[in-house]
Scaffold this motif. Structure first.
Motif, PDB file in Angstrom:
ATOM      1  N   GLU A  89      -7.171 -26.760  25.977  1.00 44.86           N
ATOM      2  CA  GLU A  89      -6.485 -25.901  25.011  1.00 44.86           C
ATOM      3  C   GLU A  89      -5.485 -24.991  25.711  1.00 44.86           C
ATOM      4  O   GLU A  89      -4.376 -24.752  25.212  1.00 44.86           O
ATOM      5  N   LEU A  90      -5.865 -24.461  26.869  1.00 47.38           N
ATOM      6  CA  LEU A  90      -4.966 -23.574  27.611  1.00 47.38           C
ATOM      7  C   LEU A  90      -3.676 -24.281  27.997  1.00 47.38           C
ATOM      8  O   LEU A  90      -2.573 -23.783  27.730  1.00 47.38           O
ATOM      9  N   PHE A  91      -3.786 -25.463  28.609  1.00 44.04           N
ATOM     10  CA  PHE A  91      -2.583 -26.149  29.081  1.00 44.04           C
ATOM     11  C   PHE A  91      -1.784 -26.752  27.924  1.00 44.04           C
ATOM     12  O   PHE A  91      -0.562 -26.890  28.031  1.00 44.04           O
ATOM     13  N   GLU A  92      -2.456 -27.101  26.838  1.00 46.54           N
ATOM     14  CA  GLU A  92      -1.723 -27.545  25.648  1.00 46.54           C
ATOM     15  C   GLU A  92      -0.805 -26.427  25.155  1.00 46.54           C
ATOM     16  O   GLU A  92       0.386 -26.621  24.914  1.00 46.54           O
ATOM     17  N   ALA A  93      -1.384 -25.220  25.015  1.00 52.20           N
ATOM     18  CA  ALA A  93      -0.592 -24.078  24.544  1.00 52.20           C
ATOM     19  C   ALA A  93       0.488 -23.707  25.546  1.00 52.20           C
ATOM     20  O   ALA A  93       1.637 -23.405  25.177  1.00 52.20           O
ATOM     21  N   LEU A  94       0.148 -23.734  26.830  1.00 55.67           N
ATOM     22  CA  LEU A  94       1.118 -23.380  27.864  1.00 55.67           C
ATOM     23  C   LEU A  94       2.302 -24.339  27.851  1.00 55.67           C
ATOM     24  O   LEU A  94       3.464 -23.918  27.997  1.00 55.67           O
ATOM     25  N   THR A  95       2.044 -25.615  27.651  1.00 55.49           N
ATOM     26  CA  THR A  95       3.124 -26.604  27.582  1.00 55.49           C
ATOM     27  C   THR A  95       4.010 -26.365  26.375  1.00 55.49           C
ATOM     28  O   THR A  95       5.247 -26.463  26.465  1.00 55.49           O
ATOM     29  N   LEU A  96       3.405 -26.047  25.233  1.00 52.76           N
ATOM     30  CA  LEU A  96       4.188 -25.787  24.021  1.00 52.76           C
ATOM     31  C   LEU A  96       5.081 -24.562  24.189  1.00 52.76           C
ATOM     32  O   LEU A  96       6.224 -24.549  23.721  1.00 52.76           O
ATOM     33  N   VAL A  97       4.565 -23.534  24.865  1.00 54.11           N
ATOM     34  CA  VAL A  97       5.384 -22.337  25.101  1.00 54.11           C
ATOM     35  C   VAL A  97       6.496 -22.657  26.106  1.00 54.11           C
ATOM     36  O   VAL A  97       7.655 -22.296  25.915  1.00 54.11           O
ATOM     37  N   GLN A  98       6.136 -23.345  27.182  1.00 58.61           N
ATOM     38  CA  GLN A  98       7.119 -23.658  28.221  1.00 58.61           C
ATOM     39  C   GLN A  98       8.267 -24.504  27.689  1.00 58.61           C
ATOM     40  O   GLN A  98       9.426 -24.325  28.079  1.00 58.61           O
TER      41      GLN A  98
ATOM     42  N   LYS B 201       8.381 -25.167  22.058  1.00 58.53           N
ATOM     43  CA  LYS B 201       7.870 -25.639  20.775  1.00 58.53           C
ATOM     44  C   LYS B 201       7.281 -24.495  19.957  1.00 58.53           C
ATOM     45  O   LYS B 201       7.300 -24.519  18.733  1.00 58.53           O
ATOM     46  N   VAL B 202       6.685 -23.524  20.643  1.00 58.60           N
ATOM     47  CA  VAL B 202       6.270 -22.287  19.990  1.00 58.60           C
ATOM     48  C   VAL B 202       6.861 -21.129  20.776  1.00 58.60           C
ATOM     49  O   VAL B 202       7.079 -21.220  21.982  1.00 58.60           O
ATOM     50  N   THR B 203       7.147 -20.047  20.090  1.00 57.22           N
ATOM     51  CA  THR B 203       7.787 -18.889  20.728  1.00 57.22           C
ATOM     52  C   THR B 203       6.950 -17.648  20.482  1.00 57.22           C
ATOM     53  O   THR B 203       6.144 -17.578  19.557  1.00 57.22           O
ATOM     54  N   ARG B 204       7.160 -16.644  21.318  1.00 54.93           N
ATOM     55  CA  ARG B 204       6.462 -15.363  21.192  1.00 54.93           C
ATOM     56  C   ARG B 204       4.958 -15.582  21.028  1.00 54.93           C
ATOM     57  O   ARG B 204       4.314 -15.051  20.132  1.00 54.93           O
ATOM     58  N   PHE B 205       4.394 -16.364  21.926  1.00 51.19           N
ATOM     59  CA  PHE B 205       2.992 -16.764  21.831  1.00 51.19           C
ATOM     60  C   PHE B 205       2.283 -16.309  23.103  1.00 51.19           C
ATOM     61  O   PHE B 205       2.333 -16.983  24.131  1.00 51.19           O
ATOM     62  N   PRO B 206       1.614 -15.145  23.095  1.00 56.92           N
ATOM     63  CA  PRO B 206       0.986 -14.643  24.318  1.00 56.92           C
ATOM     64  C   PRO B 206      -0.258 -15.431  24.706  1.00 56.92           C
ATOM     65  O   PRO B 206      -1.074 -15.796  23.856  1.00 56.92           O
TER      66      PRO B 206
ATOM     67  N   ARG C  62       6.978  -9.402  16.538  1.00 57.25           N
ATOM     68  CA  ARG C  62       7.287 -10.371  15.491  1.00 57.25           C
ATOM     69  C   ARG C  62       7.598  -9.664  14.177  1.00 57.25           C
ATOM     70  O   ARG C  62       8.515 -10.049  13.444  1.00 57.25           O
ATOM     71  N   GLY C  63       6.822  -8.616  13.876  1.00 58.63           N
ATOM     72  CA  GLY C  63       7.046  -7.883  12.641  1.00 58.63           C
ATOM     73  C   GLY C  63       8.389  -7.207  12.612  1.00 58.63           C
ATOM     74  O   GLY C  63       9.085  -7.206  11.588  1.00 58.63           O
ATOM     75  N   ALA C  64       8.802  -6.647  13.762  1.00 59.27           N
ATOM     76  CA  ALA C  64      10.100  -5.977  13.830  1.00 59.27           C
ATOM     77  C   ALA C  64      11.232  -6.965  13.671  1.00 59.27           C
ATOM     78  O   ALA C  64      12.232  -6.691  12.993  1.00 59.27           O
ATOM     79  N   GLU C  65      11.085  -8.149  14.266  1.00 56.69           N
ATOM     80  CA  GLU C  65      12.122  -9.168  14.123  1.00 56.69           C
ATOM     81  C   GLU C  65      12.140  -9.739  12.709  1.00 56.69           C
ATOM     82  O   GLU C  65      13.196  -9.977  12.134  1.00 56.69           O
ATOM     83  N   GLY C  66      10.942  -9.923  12.126  1.00 61.19           N
ATOM     84  CA  GLY C  66      10.859 -10.505  10.793  1.00 61.19           C
ATOM     85  C   GLY C  66      11.348  -9.570   9.711  1.00 61.19           C
ATOM     86  O   GLY C  66      11.766 -10.022   8.635  1.00 61.19           O
ATOM     87  N   ALA C  67      11.322  -8.241   9.963  1.00 58.66           N
ATOM     88  CA  ALA C  67      11.747  -7.283   8.949  1.00 58.66           C
ATOM     89  C   ALA C  67      13.211  -7.453   8.589  1.00 58.66           C
ATOM     90  O   ALA C  67      13.626  -7.197   7.462  1.00 58.66           O
TER      91      ALA C  67
END
Length: 272
Positions: A179-188, A191-196, A250-255
């Motif tokens: 799960e860790l490397f799946e998420a890390l690959t998507l961020v790198q 594919k997903v952004t602003r994902f800590p 995210r909230g500040a950008e989405g506003a």
């Protein structure tokens, strides 16, 4: 010119969007197989039927989690006993994420997952478990208040990434690393952004990070900046603060952007 059975004058056969030619052409029709009650019943296990089952899992997952709001996924080993300090750490993580206004999503199993669900449930929050059909696990833990059991890993992974706004990763084994490397690959790969991505427990993760830095980066397989996508902490409050800061951003950008980037809570986008 199209002939009976979906065949053309040139010898092609069309089955929906699929084209068959030469030795791949058969004489049967899909409707015929569907309506004919005679013969073998193994058609329910063929790939086209599995597609419908996969689709059903996506629909069930989207339906169950669409109203979840801001959520964080907590990962950790199913083999973590209650006497392990990591169990108490996971329970504290679940509780403090709820106190910060997040729902908590885990893999729904025992060990660290159960601890995080327990902390979230006892704190009065939304405790979610996304289980998976395995031969050696016995279903969702008793602290899951909203749970789904999946057949397919890739459907389950989609739910984690779509409905969680970040990952807190406690010490774990192959499933946790997956799960860790799946998420890390998507961020790198964007594919997903602003994902800590927060690794909790520096002593446990130090060896892996040293190898990534000393071998993988040194040999040019990844860039040094890729490791900056991971934050390593020992304090639960620091992990939760990272998730809160990302949510506020995210909230500040989405506003100022009413488009499809996120809902009113700055969370996941709407249905595709």
């Amino acid at each position: 010119m199209t002939l009976s059975g979906g065949r053309t004058a040139g010898g092609d056969k069309h089955r929906g969007p699929v084209v068959m030619r030469r030795g791949q052409v058969d004489t049967g029709m899909t409707d015929q197989h569907l309506l004919d009650s005679r013969g073998p019943h193994d058609w329910v296990h063929t790939d086209p039927w599995r597609v419908l089952r996969i689709q059903a899992e996506f629909v069930e997952g989207f339906g169950a989690l669409a109203d979840l709001g801001s959520a964080v996924a907590v990962f950790g080993s199913a083999r973590t006993p209650e006497t392990d300090p990591h169990f108490a750490l996971a329970e504290e993580t679940g509780r403090k994420l709820v106190e910060a206004g997040f729902a908590v999503i885990t893999g729904g199993g025992p060990g660290a997952m159960e601890a995080a669900n327990k902390g979230a449930s006892e704190a009065g929050g939304v405790s979610v478990g996304l289980g998976i059909e395995l031969p050696f696990e016995t279903g969702l833990n008793p602290w899951v208040d909203r749970g789904i059991n999946f057949r397919y890993f890739f459907v389950r992974k989609t739910m984690f990434v779509k409905y969680a706004q970040g990952f807190v990763v406690l010490p774990g084994g192959l499933g946790t690393l997956d799960e860790l490397f799946e998420a890390l690959t998507l961020v790198q790969t964007g594919k997903v952004t602003r994902f800590p991505l927060v690794l909790l427990g520096s002593d446990y993760w130090r060896g892996l990070l040293d190898w990534l830095r000393g071998t993988v980066v040194t040999e040019g397989k990844i860039s040094p900046a890729d490791l900056d996508l991971l934050q390593v902490v020992d304090d639960v409050d620091e992990a939760v603060a990272t998730m809160v800061a990302a949510r506020d951003e995210r909230g500040a950008e989405g506003a100022g952007d009413p488009g499809p980037a996120g809902g009113p809570d700055g969370g996941s986008p709407g249905p595709p």
